[in-house]
Scaffold this active site. Structure first.
Site, PDB file in Angstrom:
ATOM      1  N   LYS A  13       0.857  -1.269  -0.127  1.00 36.00           N
ATOM      2  CA  LYS A  13       0.034   0.147  -0.036  1.00 36.00           C
ATOM      3  C   LYS A  13       0.837   1.370  -0.035  1.00 36.00           C
ATOM      4  CE  LYS A  13      -2.273  -1.213   3.784  1.00 36.00           C
ATOM      5  NZ  LYS A  13      -1.688  -2.507   3.928  1.00 36.00           N
ATOM      6  N   ARG A  88     -10.081   0.803   8.386  1.00 34.77           N
ATOM      7  CA  ARG A  88      -9.603  -0.456   8.740  1.00 34.77           C
ATOM      8  C   ARG A  88     -10.742  -1.303   9.578  1.00 34.77           C
ATOM      9  NH1 ARG A  88      -3.594   0.584   8.750  1.00 34.77           N
ATOM     10  NH2 ARG A  88      -2.904  -1.493   8.905  1.00 34.77           N
ATOM     11  N   ARG A 127      11.649  -6.486   5.023  1.00 35.82           N
ATOM     12  CA  ARG A 127      11.559  -5.005   4.984  1.00 35.82           C
ATOM     13  C   ARG A 127      12.622  -4.108   5.868  1.00 35.82           C
ATOM     14  NH1 ARG A 127       5.832  -1.630   5.482  1.00 35.82           N
ATOM     15  NH2 ARG A 127       5.811  -2.813   7.472  1.00 35.82           N
ATOM     16  N   ARG A 162      11.140  -2.155  11.380  1.00 35.65           N
ATOM     17  CA  ARG A 162      10.061  -1.508  11.838  1.00 35.65           C
ATOM     18  C   ARG A 162       9.768  -2.425  13.027  1.00 35.65           C
ATOM     19  NH1 ARG A 162       5.064   0.311   8.108  1.00 35.65           N
ATOM     20  NH2 ARG A 162       3.908  -1.206   9.699  1.00 35.65           N
TER      21      ARG A 162
HETATM   22  P1  AP5 Z   1       4.824  -1.641   1.930  1.00 33.97           P
HETATM   23  O1  AP5 Z   1       4.731  -0.786   0.704  1.00 33.97           O
HETATM   24  O2  AP5 Z   1       5.634  -1.218   2.940  1.00 33.97           O
HETATM   25  O3  AP5 Z   1       3.626  -2.354   2.335  1.00 33.97           O
HETATM   26  P2  AP5 Z   1       2.509  -1.858   3.127  1.00 33.97           P
HETATM   27  O4  AP5 Z   1       1.003  -2.218   2.714  1.00 33.97           O
HETATM   28  O5  AP5 Z   1       2.363  -0.152   3.002  1.00 33.97           O
HETATM   29  O6  AP5 Z   1       2.738  -2.435   4.551  1.00 33.97           O
HETATM   30  P3  AP5 Z   1       2.598  -1.809   6.084  1.00 33.97           P
HETATM   31  O7  AP5 Z   1       3.340  -2.961   6.980  1.00 33.97           O
HETATM   32  O8  AP5 Z   1       3.020  -0.440   6.094  1.00 33.97           O
HETATM   33  O9  AP5 Z   1       1.203  -1.939   6.224  1.00 33.97           O
HETATM   34  P4  AP5 Z   1       0.337  -2.099   7.588  1.00 33.97           P
HETATM   35  O10 AP5 Z   1      -0.920  -1.828   6.974  1.00 33.97           O
HETATM   36  O11 AP5 Z   1       0.502  -3.291   8.423  1.00 33.97           O
HETATM   37  O12 AP5 Z   1       1.080  -0.874   8.374  1.00 33.97           O
HETATM   38  P5  AP5 Z   1       0.446   0.199   8.905  1.00 33.97           P
HETATM   39  O13 AP5 Z   1       1.911   1.324   8.752  1.00 33.97           O
HETATM   40  O14 AP5 Z   1      -0.392   0.999   7.809  1.00 33.97           O
HETATM   41  O15 AP5 Z   1       5.909  -2.997   1.325  1.00 33.97           O
HETATM   42  C1  AP5 Z   1       6.446  -3.912   2.188  1.00 33.97           C
HETATM   43  C2  AP5 Z   1       7.540  -4.451   1.901  1.00 33.97           C
HETATM   44  O16 AP5 Z   1       7.095  -5.262   0.666  1.00 33.97           O
HETATM   45  C3  AP5 Z   1       8.553  -3.272   1.368  1.00 33.97           C
HETATM   46  O17 AP5 Z   1       9.707  -3.769   2.170  1.00 33.97           O
HETATM   47  C4  AP5 Z   1       8.583  -3.219   0.208  1.00 33.97           C
HETATM   48  O18 AP5 Z   1       9.769  -2.644  -0.634  1.00 33.97           O
HETATM   49  C5  AP5 Z   1       8.217  -4.631  -0.432  1.00 33.97           C
HETATM   50  N1  AP5 Z   1       7.526  -4.611  -1.803  1.00 33.97           N
HETATM   51  C6  AP5 Z   1       6.346  -3.767  -1.894  1.00 33.97           C
HETATM   52  N2  AP5 Z   1       5.616  -4.016  -3.128  1.00 33.97           N
HETATM   53  C7  AP5 Z   1       6.308  -4.894  -3.632  1.00 33.97           C
HETATM   54  C8  AP5 Z   1       6.448  -5.818  -4.602  1.00 33.97           C
HETATM   55  N3  AP5 Z   1       5.366  -5.538  -5.730  1.00 33.97           N
HETATM   56  N4  AP5 Z   1       7.068  -6.934  -4.946  1.00 33.97           N
HETATM   57  C9  AP5 Z   1       8.190  -7.099  -3.810  1.00 33.97           C
HETATM   58  N5  AP5 Z   1       8.059  -6.364  -2.783  1.00 33.97           N
HETATM   59  C10 AP5 Z   1       7.433  -5.310  -2.552  1.00 33.97           C
HETATM   60  O19 AP5 Z   1      -0.129   0.352  10.135  1.00 33.97           O
HETATM   61  C11 AP5 Z   1       0.827  -0.115  11.133  1.00 33.97           C
HETATM   62  C12 AP5 Z   1       0.061  -0.139  12.617  1.00 33.97           C
HETATM   63  O20 AP5 Z   1      -0.553   1.142  12.767  1.00 33.97           O
HETATM   64  C13 AP5 Z   1      -1.202  -1.189  12.591  1.00 33.97           C
HETATM   65  O21 AP5 Z   1      -0.797  -2.321  13.026  1.00 33.97           O
HETATM   66  C14 AP5 Z   1      -2.106  -0.439  13.581  1.00 33.97           C
HETATM   67  O22 AP5 Z   1      -1.565  -0.764  14.989  1.00 33.97           O
HETATM   68  C15 AP5 Z   1      -1.934   1.232  13.291  1.00 33.97           C
HETATM   69  N6  AP5 Z   1      -2.898   1.670  12.225  1.00 33.97           N
HETATM   70  C16 AP5 Z   1      -2.697   2.131  11.220  1.00 33.97           C
HETATM   71  N7  AP5 Z   1      -3.636   2.461  10.635  1.00 33.97           N
HETATM   72  C17 AP5 Z   1      -4.834   2.303  11.466  1.00 33.97           C
HETATM   73  C18 AP5 Z   1      -6.152   2.339  11.535  1.00 33.97           C
HETATM   74  N8  AP5 Z   1      -6.888   2.767  10.419  1.00 33.97           N
HETATM   75  N9  AP5 Z   1      -7.006   1.994  12.709  1.00 33.97           N
HETATM   76  C19 AP5 Z   1      -6.285   1.315  13.516  1.00 33.97           C
HETATM   77  N10 AP5 Z   1      -4.790   1.090  13.566  1.00 33.97           N
HETATM   78  C20 AP5 Z   1      -4.215   1.689  12.735  1.00 33.97           C
END
Ligand code: AP5
Length: 216
Positions: A13, A88, A127, A162
């Site tokens: 994402k 979410r 990552r 992370r």
């Molecule tokens: P990346 O692009 O970083 O993936 P992502 O989907 O953004 O992953 P996140 O871990 O950031 O998502 P998440 O939803 O768990 O975390 P968030 O920060 O939102 O890619 C991942 C890896 O793959 C990278 O190394 C990249 O280089 C590689 N990659 C990308 N595309 C690729 C491809 N095509 N092929 C190969 N490799 C590839 O949330 C974290 C925490 O915050 C949650 O757990 C929760 O505690 C809190 N939080 C955030 N939003 C909310 C909400 N709305 N409600 C409640 N809690 C929330």
């Protein structure tokens, strides 16, 4: 355009949101980044959010909804926005619809990035992110390696893992996705607003699939 990105942790994402922001000139809002900033601020809200974040659980709806609604009211969002990681839960999705309706706006589309669990684990365990808060560039030891091991290509700072990319937290984040966030896709699907995009393939290939899916 006003978009949301749905998908499991590690679906890409954040990677795809940055590519789309450059292509469409819209504002990228990552709720994960907002939560990490709040935690770093060490305010009472940040300390509360950290307990959930570190365990890989969703932070309470009330906390995140307030942050997002405030952010969407900023003038820069008038050009369009891309919400990465929000909504979410169905409570968050309904709150977003209400906020947009009261501004006489609506969501253009929800993009669901579809990636299997075993690929999620490979992506998250490999990552690495830049430790400089001003940079924050994103790498993968296998798929997007830095030129010099352990160092950021852009600013030379050390790379780190992370806090929530540990195996136990990854497992809980996947559970939260399957238990809570998957129903958000159903919420949008009921009103014909979901575009499913297969998230496998290179980042550029996935980007092209997203552009086709949203008609951009
Ligand atoms: P990346 O692009 O970083 O993936 P992502 O989907 O953004 O992953 P996140 O871990 O950031 O998502 P998440 O939803 O768990 O975390 P968030 O920060 O939102 O890619 C991942 C890896 O793959 C990278 O190394 C990249 O280089 C590689 N990659 C990308 N595309 C690729 C491809 N095509 N092929 C190969 N490799 C590839 O949330 C974290 C925490 O915050 C949650 O757990 C929760 O505690 C809190 N939080 C955030 N939003 C909310 C909400 N709305 N409600 C409640 N809690 C929330």
């Amino acid at each position: 355009m006003r978009l949301v990105f749905l998908g499991p942790p590690g679906a890409g994402k954040g990677t795809q949101a940055k590519l789309l922001r450059e292509r469409l000139g819209i504002v990228h809002i990552s709720t994960g980044d907002m939560i990490r900033d709040t935690i770093a601020s060490q305010t009472p809200t940040g300390r509360k959010a950290k307990q959930f974040y570190d365990r890989g659980e969703l932070v309470p709806d009330a906390v995140i909804v307030e942050l997002v609604i405030e952010r969407l009211a900023q003038p820069d969002c008038s050009v369009g926005f891309l919400l990465d990681g929000f909504p979410r839960t169905n409570i968050q999705a309904a709150a977003l619809d209400r906020a947009l309706e009261s501004a006489k706006l609506s969501l253009s589309v929800a993009v669901l990035l579809v990636v299997p669990d075993d690929e999620v684990v490979r992506r998250l365990s490999g990552r690495r992110i830049c430790s400089s808060p001003q940079c924050g560039a994103n790498y993968h030891v296998e798929f997007v390696p830095p030129k010099l091991s352990g160092k950021c290509d852009l600013c030379g700072s050390d790379l780190k893992q992370r806090d929530d990319d540990r195996p136990d937290a990854i497992r809980r984040r996947l559970e939260a996705f399957h238990q809570q966030t998957a129903e958000v896709a159903a919420y949008y699907r009921a009103t014909g607003r979901v575009r499913d995009v297969a998230g496998l393939g290179s980042a550029d290939e996935v980007h092209r699939k997203i552009l086709a899916a949203i008609g951009a």
